[in-house]
Design a protein around this motif. Structure first.
Motif, short mmCIF file in Angstrom:
data_model
loop_
_atom_site.label_atom_id
_atom_site.label_comp_id
_atom_site.label_asym_id
_atom_site.label_seq_id
_atom_site.Cartn_x
_atom_site.Cartn_y
_atom_site.Cartn_z
N LYS A 70 0.81 -1.21 0.00
CA LYS A 70 0.00 0.00 0.00
C LYS A 70 0.85 1.26 0.00
O LYS A 70 1.99 1.26 0.42
CB LYS A 70 -0.92 -0.01 1.22
N LEU A 71 0.24 2.33 -0.48
CA LEU A 71 0.83 3.67 -0.45
C LEU A 71 2.15 3.74 -1.22
O LEU A 71 3.04 4.51 -0.87
CB LEU A 71 1.03 4.14 1.00
N GLY A 72 2.29 2.94 -2.25
CA GLY A 72 3.48 3.00 -3.08
C GLY A 72 4.70 2.31 -2.51
O GLY A 72 5.79 2.44 -3.05
N TYR A 97 20.29 -4.05 -4.77
CA TYR A 97 19.51 -4.15 -6.01
C TYR A 97 18.04 -3.79 -5.74
O TYR A 97 17.44 -3.00 -6.47
CB TYR A 97 19.65 -5.58 -6.54
N TYR A 98 17.48 -4.38 -4.70
CA TYR A 98 16.08 -4.16 -4.36
C TYR A 98 15.81 -2.69 -4.08
O TYR A 98 14.82 -2.13 -4.57
CB TYR A 98 15.75 -5.03 -3.13
N HIS A 99 16.68 -2.04 -3.34
CA HIS A 99 16.45 -0.63 -2.99
C HIS A 99 16.59 0.29 -4.19
O HIS A 99 15.97 1.35 -4.22
CB HIS A 99 17.37 -0.21 -1.84
N LYS A 100 17.40 -0.08 -5.16
CA LYS A 100 17.48 0.73 -6.39
C LYS A 100 16.18 0.61 -7.18
O LYS A 100 15.70 1.58 -7.76
CB LYS A 100 18.66 0.28 -7.24
N LYS A 101 15.61 -0.59 -7.22
CA LYS A 101 14.36 -0.80 -7.96
C LYS A 101 13.13 -0.29 -7.19
O LYS A 101 12.17 0.16 -7.80
CB LYS A 101 14.17 -2.28 -8.27
N PHE A 102 13.19 -0.39 -5.88
CA PHE A 102 12.04 -0.06 -5.04
C PHE A 102 12.51 0.80 -3.86
O PHE A 102 12.72 0.30 -2.75
CB PHE A 102 11.38 -1.34 -4.51
N PRO A 103 12.68 2.10 -4.09
CA PRO A 103 13.23 2.98 -3.03
C PRO A 103 12.36 3.04 -1.77
O PRO A 103 12.88 3.21 -0.68
CB PRO A 103 13.32 4.35 -3.69
N LYS A 104 11.05 2.93 -1.93
CA LYS A 104 10.16 2.95 -0.77
C LYS A 104 9.79 1.51 -0.46
O LYS A 104 9.14 0.84 -1.28
CB LYS A 104 8.91 3.77 -1.06
N SER A 105 10.20 1.03 0.69
CA SER A 105 9.96 -0.38 0.98
C SER A 105 9.74 -0.63 2.47
O SER A 105 10.11 0.18 3.31
CB SER A 105 11.13 -1.24 0.50
N THR A 106 9.16 -1.77 2.71
CA THR A 106 8.98 -2.28 4.05
C THR A 106 9.31 -3.77 3.99
O THR A 106 9.45 -4.32 2.91
CB THR A 106 7.55 -2.01 4.57
N ALA A 107 9.47 -4.39 5.14
CA ALA A 107 9.87 -5.81 5.15
C ALA A 107 9.15 -6.55 6.27
O ALA A 107 8.81 -5.96 7.29
CB ALA A 107 11.38 -5.92 5.34
N LYS A 108 8.95 -7.85 6.03
CA LYS A 108 8.41 -8.73 7.07
C LYS A 108 9.54 -9.62 7.54
O LYS A 108 10.25 -10.20 6.72
CB LYS A 108 7.33 -9.67 6.53
#
Length: 133
Positions: A70-72, A97-108
């Motif tokens: 949610k929320l991008g 790699y993940y943070h370059k593709k998806f700058p806004k993120s959360t994790a479980k």
């Protein structure tokens, strides 16, 4: 050390990725809640849309599953590295790699998985939790 390459997963990678899960420990499977969500993980792997792999010398050694949230924000749902390749920076390379593709993120992360929690803290994640008993 060989160069670590992280890339979107391709159909040809499915069996190699599934092999990683046969080589991880029971503790790792507990962290992944494997008994509860193995069908969901396998479905995501076979779908490949949200999967990314790490490889060394052409061998798939890690998997990252990202889900839209949610929320991008992107949700880092699963990150696993083959036991023979841990401690070589594979997980860090996958997170870069993940943070370059998806700058806004959360994790479980399971609360017992202190190793992953420490890695995520290094990358600026802050713990949060919503619980209802």
């Amino acid at each position: 050390m060989e160069k670590i390459i992280v890339r979107p997963m391709e159909e040809k990678d499915i069996n190699d990725v599934l092999d990683i899960f046969s080589d991880i420990s029971d503790t790792d499977k507990d962290f992944l809640v494997w008994d509860y969500k193995s069908d969901d993980i396998i479905q995501e792997i076979e779908n490949i849309e949200h999967c990314h792999v790490a490889e060394i010398d052409g061998e798939v050694v890690g998997l990252l599953i990202q889900l839209d949230w949610k929320l991008g924000y992107s949700l880092l749902d699963t990150l696993v590295v083959h036991p023979d390749y841990r401690g070589l920076g594979v997980a860090s390379k996958m997170l870069d790699y993940y943070h370059k593709k998806f700058p806004k993120s959360t994790a479980k992360v399971e609360k017992e998985n202190k190793t992953m929690q420490g890695l995520l803290k290094k990358y600026g994640y802050e713990p949060f939790q919503w619980m209802r008993d």
